[in-house]
Structures are given as structure tokens and as C-alpha cells.
Design an enzyme around this catalytic site. Structure first.
Site, mmCIF file in Angstrom:
data_model
loop_
_atom_site.group_PDB
_atom_site.id
_atom_site.type_symbol
_atom_site.label_atom_id
_atom_site.label_comp_id
_atom_site.label_asym_id
_atom_site.label_seq_id
_atom_site.Cartn_x
_atom_site.Cartn_y
_atom_site.Cartn_z
ATOM 1 N N LYS A 172 32.011 47.039 47.912
ATOM 2 C CA LYS A 172 33.512 46.478 48.658
ATOM 3 C C LYS A 172 34.521 46.298 47.815
ATOM 4 C CE LYS A 172 35.661 43.023 49.555
ATOM 5 N NZ LYS A 172 37.319 43.588 50.071
ATOM 6 N N GLU A 247 33.517 37.940 36.934
ATOM 7 C CA GLU A 247 34.373 38.101 35.894
ATOM 8 C C GLU A 247 35.794 37.445 36.696
ATOM 9 O OE1 GLU A 247 34.211 38.877 33.071
ATOM 10 O OE2 GLU A 247 32.066 39.634 32.904
ATOM 11 N N CYS A 281 43.665 40.879 33.924
ATOM 12 C CA CYS A 281 43.131 39.436 33.587
ATOM 13 C C CYS A 281 43.147 39.294 32.011
ATOM 14 C CB CYS A 281 41.494 39.526 33.711
ATOM 15 S SG CYS A 281 40.918 41.026 33.309
ATOM 16 N N GLU A 379 47.105 30.770 35.905
ATOM 17 C CA GLU A 379 47.307 32.212 35.831
ATOM 18 C C GLU A 379 48.225 32.576 36.872
ATOM 19 O OE1 GLU A 379 44.197 34.958 37.616
ATOM 20 O OE2 GLU A 379 44.091 36.130 36.039
HETATM 21 P P1 NAD Z 1 40.590 38.201 44.623
HETATM 22 O O1 NAD Z 1 39.688 37.138 44.290
HETATM 23 O O2 NAD Z 1 41.613 37.774 45.769
HETATM 24 O O3 NAD Z 1 39.828 39.251 45.217
HETATM 25 C C1 NAD Z 1 38.880 40.213 44.510
HETATM 26 C C2 NAD Z 1 37.809 40.716 45.692
HETATM 27 O O4 NAD Z 1 37.214 39.740 46.298
HETATM 28 C C3 NAD Z 1 38.476 41.704 46.606
HETATM 29 O O5 NAD Z 1 37.765 42.623 46.896
HETATM 30 C C4 NAD Z 1 38.565 40.712 47.885
HETATM 31 O O6 NAD Z 1 38.582 41.239 49.171
HETATM 32 C C5 NAD Z 1 37.237 39.792 47.678
HETATM 33 N N1 NAD Z 1 37.130 38.415 48.340
HETATM 34 C C6 NAD Z 1 38.075 37.818 48.730
HETATM 35 N N2 NAD Z 1 37.472 36.777 49.472
HETATM 36 C C7 NAD Z 1 36.405 36.692 49.221
HETATM 37 C C8 NAD Z 1 35.370 36.119 50.115
HETATM 38 N N3 NAD Z 1 35.382 34.856 50.384
HETATM 39 N N4 NAD Z 1 33.984 36.568 49.462
HETATM 40 C C9 NAD Z 1 33.704 37.581 48.930
HETATM 41 N N5 NAD Z 1 34.805 38.425 48.325
HETATM 42 C C10 NAD Z 1 35.919 37.910 48.636
HETATM 43 O O7 NAD Z 1 41.243 38.800 43.390
HETATM 44 P P2 NAD Z 1 42.486 39.865 43.269
HETATM 45 O O8 NAD Z 1 43.726 39.390 43.693
HETATM 46 O O9 NAD Z 1 41.983 41.487 43.809
HETATM 47 O O10 NAD Z 1 42.338 40.062 41.612
HETATM 48 C C11 NAD Z 1 43.162 39.375 40.846
HETATM 49 C C12 NAD Z 1 42.220 38.530 39.973
HETATM 50 O O11 NAD Z 1 40.935 39.195 39.482
HETATM 51 C C13 NAD Z 1 42.977 37.905 38.998
HETATM 52 O O12 NAD Z 1 42.494 36.416 39.093
HETATM 53 C C14 NAD Z 1 42.285 38.561 37.585
HETATM 54 O O13 NAD Z 1 42.190 37.621 36.546
HETATM 55 C C15 NAD Z 1 40.888 38.889 38.088
HETATM 56 N N6 NAD Z 1 40.469 39.840 37.409
HETATM 57 C C16 NAD Z 1 39.395 39.587 36.295
HETATM 58 C C17 NAD Z 1 38.941 40.425 35.667
HETATM 59 C C18 NAD Z 1 37.792 40.211 34.350
HETATM 60 O O14 NAD Z 1 36.948 41.038 34.161
HETATM 61 N N7 NAD Z 1 37.698 38.823 34.052
HETATM 62 C C19 NAD Z 1 39.324 41.704 35.485
HETATM 63 C C20 NAD Z 1 40.404 42.110 36.516
HETATM 64 C C21 NAD Z 1 40.924 41.073 37.199
#
Ligand code: NAD
Length: 495
Positions: A172, A247, A281, A379
Site C-alpha cells: 500500500k 521507520e 527523514c 520534525e
Molecule cells: P504518513 O505517516 O502520513 O504516511 C505513511 C504511510 O502510512 C502512507 O502510505 C499512508 O497512507 C499510510 N497511513 C496513514 N494512516 C494510516 C493508518 N492509520 N494505518 C495504516 N497506514 C496509514 O507519512 P508521510 O507523510 O507519507 O511521510 C513522511 C514521514 O515519513 C515523515 O515523518 C518522515 O520522517 C517519515 N519517513 C521516515 C523514513 C525512515 O526510514 N525513518 C523514511 C522516509 C520517511
């Protein structure tokens, strides 16, 4: 472009028959639509993955690896087209988009090789005529949930080790990058991956993500995204006793000591703070600098940051591309207001850059920041970094470690003793010396501590752990009952 779900070897519409738009963040214009799926699509995808699991698991790992070699070859062949589309749908500038795709190519070849290793361990038994070993076994259906900021690389970090180890996948992706997820899966299909081994379901996190995490036949959830959502995923999956790999967010710092090469540090800070418009991130959203060199460093940073050119990432003249969407843009600007309200000074940037439709934010540097301020602690996920002055190396390390996240830390110094002390004392999963906070390579573990992770890592050999279970095997060829821990007493001397 009309993107579709991919379930059991076929491109299909969602059961909802609804669609959502995907936009080019540089223009705000739609570039396509994708299925707005719900739990019925997840049910179908998980059923397909569960059905495909046994034959895939019984396919020899070297053969699974050969398909990964082919995936790597296809991604390499398509690298330029895929990179251009990556810039169009996600926004990062083209050289960085190529890096995103290259990371997936590297991961495909790395995990392909693992198909011929997948090492277990053999150890001596405490009893005679007995053989003891442990092998890695696959786990089952894996739910993969990814963000938009590395829309090709991050899926590869999860899907490639998962399928190499014999699992099947329901993927997903983020709702902001459905086209890239589609092109990623197309490469897998064209490489000959059997139907059902990887399935793709588009849609919103709340409906589709939660259904995937909650599905009883999904044995592992591998999630990358915000700490806020990651915690929800962990709670939900934990109640169902699933393996969960998280992550999450970061709040990374670069420390510049008074003996540092300031020109080198300036390059590292600019790249780490403003590369990918700060939407990494591992982005350096904090700069902790020793007071003696603060003015000299600040002058260099402000001069260079204010000269960065915003624009469409496909243009050679662009240094910093757009923000992914309006929601993120609003959030980033709200932090500028929060920073000002807390007493920070904005040395450059601090404004939305209006260019008719796209989502852009000026590279922003906050000064007069203290470690307790929200801009230092939270962040932002945009092109913003905060300067904090310190008097000593020890104070710098303490400030670095004072946040709830634990992903990446960097130190600029010419003192080898301080470098090793920092390696020892930084509390993050990644450490860089004389390099910024970004730029991980796929052959080492990647991930963070504290609010960034939950103890797992992706990439490198460690990246296989979450997708395998250890199976310990004892083969007794003595022809009699031998009791471990009990009959060992009789083994001293001639036996
Ligand atoms: P997000 O948490 O909004 O979404 C991430 C994923 O989770 C998306 O596919 C989203 O549709 C899904 N999602 C949302 N709500 C959900 C739920 N209730 N249950 C299951 N899945 C759900 O994050 P984003 O805005 O897409 O990405 C940015 C974030 O990702 C930042 O906080 C960044 O630091 C983090 N990030 C971390 C790493 C790492 O390796 N540590 C790498 C890249 C990005």
C-alpha cells in the site's frame, strides 16, 4: 493516466469504483487518477498473497534471487524514464530522482545475491552424534506501507528482502505517489514475478492501511512514515501479535566544532537541510555550532541558502524542488510562525514561494534558537534548519541527543578523538563524520532509535531479519535418547 490496483496477477479497479487524483507538485496539476480502494480490495489482495505463498516459499531462494537480478536489470534499463516521472509526481530534482531509482537498483542486486546466501548458522551440539543448526524461514504475507518521499527506493527496501526470503506481499503506497508505485510494480511483473507474489492496493491510509494492518492473514507489517501514524500501526498490529517494523520521523543534527573545515561543513549542511526540499527523514533540520565559528558559518550558510533556485525539478536551473502538497506546505509555514513566536529569528526564507499552482517553500534558516524550542525539537519535514550555539563539544552532544527522535547525526571536526567520542555518544542509528546527515548506502543497516524506530533495521543483512523467522534444527544420529542439559554430566572422560 489511469493507475489500477494489481491483485493476483491482474490490473483491476477498486471495489469502490471511486478514484482520486495524483498531482504534479511543481504545478498543482493532476497527472492521473488511482483507485480509492477500501477493505474489500485489501481482502482480495491478501487472499491472493496467501494463495501464492506456499509455491513461492518452496521456490529455491537462488531462483527467487534470479528474478531480483532481472528486476534490477529492468529498473536500470528504465532508470531515466522512471526518474523523470519520479520528479513529475513527487517533485524532487532530477539528479536526486535518479538517486532514488538507483537505490532500488542497488537493493535489487544486493538482495538478488542474498538469494544465494541467506546464511544460517551451525553450532556444535553439547551431545555426541548430534548436529545443530538454525535456518531462516519465511514468515508469510507481508503488509508494506510506504511514504511518498522515496517512492521507489523505500518500497524496494521492503519488497525486495521480503520476496527474496520467500514471503508474499501486499503493498500500500502513499496516496501522493500512486503512479510511481504502479511503475515499480510493473518492473516486478515484467521480470517474471509469479501472480500473487506482490499485490498493489492504492488508497487512503485510514481505510486501506488500517485494513492491511488488521488483516489476520498478514503476518508482518513493514511501515515507513510519520511517528504519529507508526504508533497507531504498532498498537493495532501489537494487539494481533504481528511482527511490526517501523521507520518513522527524524530530527537530525549536524554539529560543527571550532576546528572544522567550514567550507566542507557548509556544503554538507546545504545538501542535508535543503536537498529534497528537506523532505527526508534524515534531513538536517538542526545545526549545532561552537560559538567561536558561529558567525563565520552563519554567513556562509545564509549567503548560499538565499541563492538556491526554486522551481520544477526537471529543469537544470532548479536547486530546490516543490513540497509534496498543500497540506505539507501549510504545516511547514506554521512552523515558521511557531519559531517566530518562540523568539527565533528568520535569517533567510520563511515564506511560501508562489509560482502559480505549485507548492514551494523558501529555504529557511532560523537563528537564536535554543534546544527547548519546538523548531529544534519537532520534525518540520521541509527546507528549514535551526542554528543553535554551544560552548563545548559535550554541550553539543547533549543538544544533539535531546530530541525524541534518533535517526541521523553528523559531526564536523578535524579531531579524531572527538570523532570517536561522537560515534560512541550519539544516540542515533546513523552517524556521519565530516559528512552531512543524508546519504545512506544500502549495504549497511538503516534505521533509528527512540521515536524513529522500534528496534528493527532495513537494508544490509539486518534488513532480512524482519522478513524471516529463525528455525533451530537438531538432528540426533546417535540412535538413542540423549537428553540435553541432563546427559551431558556423563560426557566427561571416556564415554
Ligand atoms: P504518513 O505517516 O502520513 O504516511 C505513511 C504511510 O502510512 C502512507 O502510505 C499512508 O497512507 C499510510 N497511513 C496513514 N494512516 C494510516 C493508518 N492509520 N494505518 C495504516 N497506514 C496509514 O507519512 P508521510 O507523510 O507519507 O511521510 C513522511 C514521514 O515519513 C515523515 O515523518 C518522515 O520522517 C517519515 N519517513 C521516515 C523514513 C525512515 O526510514 N525513518 C523514511 C522516509 C520517511
Amino acid at each position: 493516466m489511469e493507475f489500477k490496483n494489481y491483485i493476483d496477477g491482474r490490473w483491476v479497479e477498486s471495489a469502490t469504483a471511486r478514484r482520486f487524483d495524483t498531482l504534479n507538485p511543481a504545478t498543482g496539476q493532476p497527472i492521473g487518477t488511482a483507485p480509492d480502494s477500501d477493505e474489500r480490495d485489501i481482502d482480495a489482495a491478501v487472499a491472493a498473497a496467501a494463495h501464492a505463498y506456499r509455491p513461492w516459499r518452496l521456490t529455491p531462494a537462488p531462483r527467487r534471487g534470479e528474478i531480483l537480478y532481472e528486476i534490477g536489470r529492468i529498473l536500470r534499463e528504465r532508470k531515466e524514464d522512471l526518474s523523470r516521472f519520479l520528479t513529475t509526481e513527487m517533485g524532487k530534482v532530477l539528479p536526486e530522482a535518479r538517486g532514488d531509482v538507483q537505490e532500488a537498483i542497488d537493493m535489487a542486486f544486493y538482495m538478488a545475491g542474498e538469494g544465494r546466501r541467506l546464511f544460517g548458522v551451525t553450532v556444535p551440539s553439547e551431545l555426541p552424534n548430534k548436529f545443530a543448526l538454525a535456518i531462516r524461514d519465511s514468515v508469510g504475507v507481508v503488509g508494506v506501507i510506504t511514504p511518498w518521499n522515496f517512492p521507489v527506493a523505500i518500497p524496494s527496501w521492503k519488497v525486495f528482502p521480503a520476496i527474496m526470503a520467500g514471503n508474499t506481499v501486499v503493498f500500500k503506497p502513499s496516496g501522493d505517489t500512486p503512479g510511481l508505485a504502479t511503475k515499480f510494480v510493473e518492473a516486478l511483473i515484467d521480470a517474471g514475478l509469479p501472480p500473487g507474489v506482490v499485490n498493489l492496493v492504492h488508497g487512503p491510509g485510514a481505510a486501506v492501511g488500517e485494513a492491511l494492518v488488521s488483516h489476520p492473514q498478514v503476518k508482518v507489517v513493514s511501515f515507513t512514515g510519520s511517528t504519529h501514524v507508526g504508533r497507531q500501526v504498532a498498537e493495532r498490529a501489537g494487539r494481533l501479535n504481528k511482527k511490526v517494523h517501523l521507520e518513522m520521523g527524524g530530527k537530525n543534527a549536524i554539529i560543527v566544532l571550532d576546528d572544522a573545515d567550514l567550507d566542507l561543513a557548509t556544503e554538507g549542511i546545504l545538501w542535508s537541510a535543503f536537498g529534497t526540499s528537506g523532505q527526508r527523514c534524515t534531513a538536517a533540520s538542526r545545526v549545532i555550532v561552537q560559538r567561536d565559528v558561529k558567525d563565520a558559518l552563519t554567513q556562509r550558510l545564509v549567503e548560499r541558502a538565499s541563492a538556491l533556485r526554486l522551481g520544477d525539478g526537471l529543469l537544470d536551473t532548479t536547486d530546490v524542488g516543490p513540497i509534496i502538497n498543500q497540506r505539507q506546505l501549510t504545516k511547514i509555514h506554521s512552523y515558521t510562525e511557531i519559531g517566530r513566536g518562540e523568539g527565533a529569528a528568520v535569517l533567510t526564507g520563511g515564506e511560501v514561494w508562489a509560482n502559480g499552482g505549485g507548492f514551494f517553500y523558501q529555504p529557511t534558516i532560523f537563528d537564536q534558537v535554543t534546544p527547548t524550542m519546538r523548531v529544534f525539537q519537532e520534525e518540520i519535514f521541509g527546507p528549514c534548519t535551526s542554528l543553535v550555539s554551544v560552548d563545548s563539544f559535550e554541550e553539543a552532544i547533549a543538544a544533539n541527543n535531546s530530541v525524541q527522535y534518533g535517526l541521523s547525526s553528523s559531526l564536523y571536526t578535524r579531531d579524531v578523538n572527538k570523532a570517536f567520542q561522537a560515534i560512541r555518544d550519539f544516540d542515533t542509528g546513523l552517524v556521519y563524520i565530516n559528512h552531512g546527515t543524508i546519504g545512506a548506502e544500502i549495504q549497511l543497516p538503516f534505521g533509528g532509535t527512540k521515536g524513529t524506530g522500534n528496534g528493527h533495521r532495513e537494508a544490509g543483512i539486518a534488513g532480512i531479519d524482519v522478513f524471516t523467522e529463525w528455525k533451530s534444527v537438531y538432528i540426533d544420529y546417535s540412535g538413542r535418547l540423549q537428553r540435553a542439559q541432563i546427559d551431558t554430566d556423563k560426557l566427561t572422560g571416556a564415554n
